[in-house]
Write an enzyme that holds these catalytic residues in place. Structure first.
Site, PDB file in Angstrom:
ATOM      1  N   HIS A  56       0.856  -1.186   0.000  1.00 48.46           N
ATOM      2  CA  HIS A  56       0.000   0.000   0.000  1.00 48.46           C
ATOM      3  C   HIS A  56       0.891   1.235   0.000  1.00 48.46           C
ATOM      4  O   HIS A  56       2.133   1.115  -0.033  1.00 48.46           O
ATOM      5  CB  HIS A  56      -0.960  -0.032   1.203  1.00 48.46           C
ATOM      6  CG  HIS A  56      -0.266  -0.233   2.523  1.00 48.46           C
ATOM      7  ND1 HIS A  56       0.591   0.696   3.075  1.00 48.46           N
ATOM      8  CD2 HIS A  56      -0.283  -1.275   3.399  1.00 48.46           C
ATOM      9  CE1 HIS A  56       1.044   0.251   4.229  1.00 48.46           C
ATOM     10  NE2 HIS A  56       0.541  -0.950   4.452  1.00 48.46           N
ATOM     11  N   HIS A  59       4.071   1.350   2.163  1.00 45.11           N
ATOM     12  CA  HIS A  59       5.225   0.655   1.579  1.00 45.11           C
ATOM     13  C   HIS A  59       5.803   1.473   0.418  1.00 45.11           C
ATOM     14  O   HIS A  59       7.019   1.572   0.260  1.00 45.11           O
ATOM     15  CB  HIS A  59       4.804  -0.712   1.022  1.00 45.11           C
ATOM     16  CG  HIS A  59       4.230  -1.651   2.031  1.00 45.11           C
ATOM     17  ND1 HIS A  59       2.918  -2.066   1.990  1.00 45.11           N
ATOM     18  CD2 HIS A  59       4.772  -2.271   3.107  1.00 45.11           C
ATOM     19  CE1 HIS A  59       2.690  -2.910   2.987  1.00 45.11           C
ATOM     20  NE2 HIS A  59       3.788  -3.040   3.688  1.00 45.11           N
ATOM     21  N   ARG A 210      -3.496  -4.675   7.502  1.00 49.13           N
ATOM     22  CA  ARG A 210      -4.531  -5.228   8.388  1.00 49.13           C
ATOM     23  C   ARG A 210      -5.805  -4.389   8.407  1.00 49.13           C
ATOM     24  O   ARG A 210      -6.823  -4.859   8.931  1.00 49.13           O
ATOM     25  CB  ARG A 210      -3.981  -5.390   9.804  1.00 49.13           C
ATOM     26  CG  ARG A 210      -2.949  -6.505   9.908  1.00 49.13           C
ATOM     27  CD  ARG A 210      -2.553  -6.806  11.337  1.00 49.13           C
ATOM     28  NE  ARG A 210      -1.803  -8.052  11.454  1.00 49.13           N
ATOM     29  CZ  ARG A 210      -0.479  -8.135  11.618  1.00 49.13           C
ATOM     30  NH1 ARG A 210       0.250  -7.039  11.692  1.00 49.13           N
ATOM     31  NH2 ARG A 210       0.111  -9.315  11.712  1.00 49.13           N
TER      32      ARG A 210
HETATM   33  P1  AMP Z   1       4.772  -4.735   6.716  1.00 47.20           P
HETATM   34  O1  AMP Z   1       4.531  -5.206   5.328  1.00 47.20           O
HETATM   35  O2  AMP Z   1       3.540  -4.342   7.453  1.00 47.20           O
HETATM   36  O3  AMP Z   1       5.694  -5.645   7.486  1.00 47.20           O
HETATM   37  O4  AMP Z   1       5.582  -3.366   6.568  1.00 47.20           O
HETATM   38  C1  AMP Z   1       6.789  -3.285   5.845  1.00 47.20           C
HETATM   39  C2  AMP Z   1       7.409  -1.943   6.106  1.00 47.20           C
HETATM   40  O5  AMP Z   1       6.507  -0.916   5.706  1.00 47.20           O
HETATM   41  C3  AMP Z   1       7.716  -1.711   7.596  1.00 47.20           C
HETATM   42  O6  AMP Z   1       8.951  -1.027   7.707  1.00 47.20           O
HETATM   43  C4  AMP Z   1       6.564  -0.843   8.020  1.00 47.20           C
HETATM   44  O7  AMP Z   1       6.863  -0.017   9.130  1.00 47.20           O
HETATM   45  C5  AMP Z   1       6.331  -0.013   6.772  1.00 47.20           C
HETATM   46  N1  AMP Z   1       4.981   0.541   6.786  1.00 47.20           N
HETATM   47  C6  AMP Z   1       3.812  -0.139   6.962  1.00 47.20           C
HETATM   48  N2  AMP Z   1       2.766   0.711   6.997  1.00 47.20           N
HETATM   49  C7  AMP Z   1       3.285   1.949   6.848  1.00 47.20           C
HETATM   50  C8  AMP Z   1       2.726   3.255   6.800  1.00 47.20           C
HETATM   51  N3  AMP Z   1       1.419   3.459   6.918  1.00 47.20           N
HETATM   52  N4  AMP Z   1       3.556   4.306   6.638  1.00 47.20           N
HETATM   53  C9  AMP Z   1       4.895   4.114   6.522  1.00 47.20           C
HETATM   54  N5  AMP Z   1       5.486   2.912   6.552  1.00 47.20           N
HETATM   55  C10 AMP Z   1       4.699   1.842   6.709  1.00 47.20           C
END
Ligand code: AMP
Length: 308
Positions: A56, A59, A210
């Site tokens: 999203h 990322h 989520r």
């Molecule tokens: P995830 O796929 O949830 O493990 O996230 C992968 C990376 O994207 C991690 O470093 C998260 O902190 C970052 N991330 C997830 N959501 C956001 C957001 N809303 N804003 C900035 N970074 C994000």
């Protein structure tokens, strides 16, 4: 004439759709290492964005920064079983590799690294990287005691495979980013860690894979997290220095939404995750809640001038 995006003029003047080269998908560790070896010997600066997929805008903000500051960009998509507890949403975690591929292509990612669980944790796998309890057993670590060991282990592996010059993380997962920063320093992993601001929906809800678990009614309640954090920020700005008074106000705001079950509301020293007796210096205000099937977290960091 305004040229259409993704199209080009052919020799007879007609416009043909332009083929955008699809991002290269690498699924074995060996192939990933071969690509990295080649880039490194060509002195390319490598940027790495680890994700669990279902990409999203949050990322994409990390990917764009990597694209801007590095010669080559690797994005990993790996839903790491080691960081999920037995009662957690590993099976339900959203994935959409087709969409991820499309987004990675449009962001000009060089490689989407999508290893299998068996490749990452083959038979005989026996090593874990554990952060210090002061960082891993507080906040989210209280309800998820093994979670951050799963994170540090997989991130150490991914950094070992992709050997980036820079790795990009989001502030939304503040505790995770801090633990990874600590690990990279402590284990001399030799890459820079950049932490980028939380990307939000227009009503303030932090973007998260989520969020797709939320019903319409839950989605309407969800912005309360950010509103509660803004309330805390406002209190700090007008001179509130008592953590308990501020946290009571944050809790009260969250309680106006009956669907929200609070897991924790806390104020910490943002550098050490220690509790604070007085709100001063770099203050982290963080929230975790359960909202329907979704466990949501959010935080802000406020620099409170000392002596103010
Ligand atoms: P995830 O796929 O949830 O493990 O996230 C992968 C990376 O994207 C991690 O470093 C998260 O902190 C970052 N991330 C997830 N959501 C956001 C957001 N809303 N804003 C900035 N970074 C994000």
């Amino acid at each position: 004439m305004i040229a259409e995006r993704n199209s080009m003029a052919s020799s007879n003047g007609a416009t043909k759709p332009k083929r955008v080269a699809k991002v290269k998908i690498v699924s074995t560790i060996r192939d990933m290492q071969t690509v990295i070896e080649r880039w490194r010997s060509n002195r390319k600066k490598i940027g790495f964005v680890p994700t669990m997929g279902a990409l999203h805008e949050g990322h994409l903000s990390l990917i764009r920064e990597a694209r801007k500051t590095c010669d080559r960009v690797v994005v990993s998509v790996f839903v790491n079983p080691m960081q999920f507890g037995p009662q957690e949403d590993l099976e339900a975690y959203p994935h959409d590799l087709k969409k991820d591929t499309r987004l990675a292509t449009s962001e000009k990612v060089d490689v989407l690294f999508v290893p299998t669980v068996d490749a990452m944790y083959p038979e005989g796998f026996a090593t874990q990287v554990k952060g210090g309890a002061q960082y891993t057993q507080t906040m989210c670590g209280e309800s998820r005691p093994d979670h951050f060991d799963g994170v540090t282990t997989v991130v150490a592996k991914l950094l070992g495979i992709t050997r980036p010059h820079k790795a990009f993380f989001g502030q939304k997962d503040f505790q995770q980013a801090l633990i990874v920063q600590r690990m990279v320093v402590d284990l001399n992993l030799g890459c820079e860690v950049e932490v980028l601001p939380t990307v939000r929906e227009s009503d303030g809800l932090a973007k998260s894979s989520r969020n797709s678990y939320l019903s319409e009614e839950e989605r309407r309640a969800a912005p309360a997290l950010y509103q509660a954090l803004k309330l805390a920020e406002g209190m700090l700005q007008v001179g509130e220095r008592n953590p308990q008074d501020m946290l009571n106000a944050v809790t009260k705001r969250l309680r106006t939404e009956s669907l929200i079950e609070i897991e924790y509301v806390t104020a910490k020293n943002a550098n050490t995750l220690e509790d604070v007796n007085i709100l001063a210096g770099r203050v982290l205000v963080a929230i975790a809640v359960q909202l329907g099937k979704a466990r949501l977290i959010d935080n802000i960091v406020v620099d409170v001038p000392s002596g103010s």
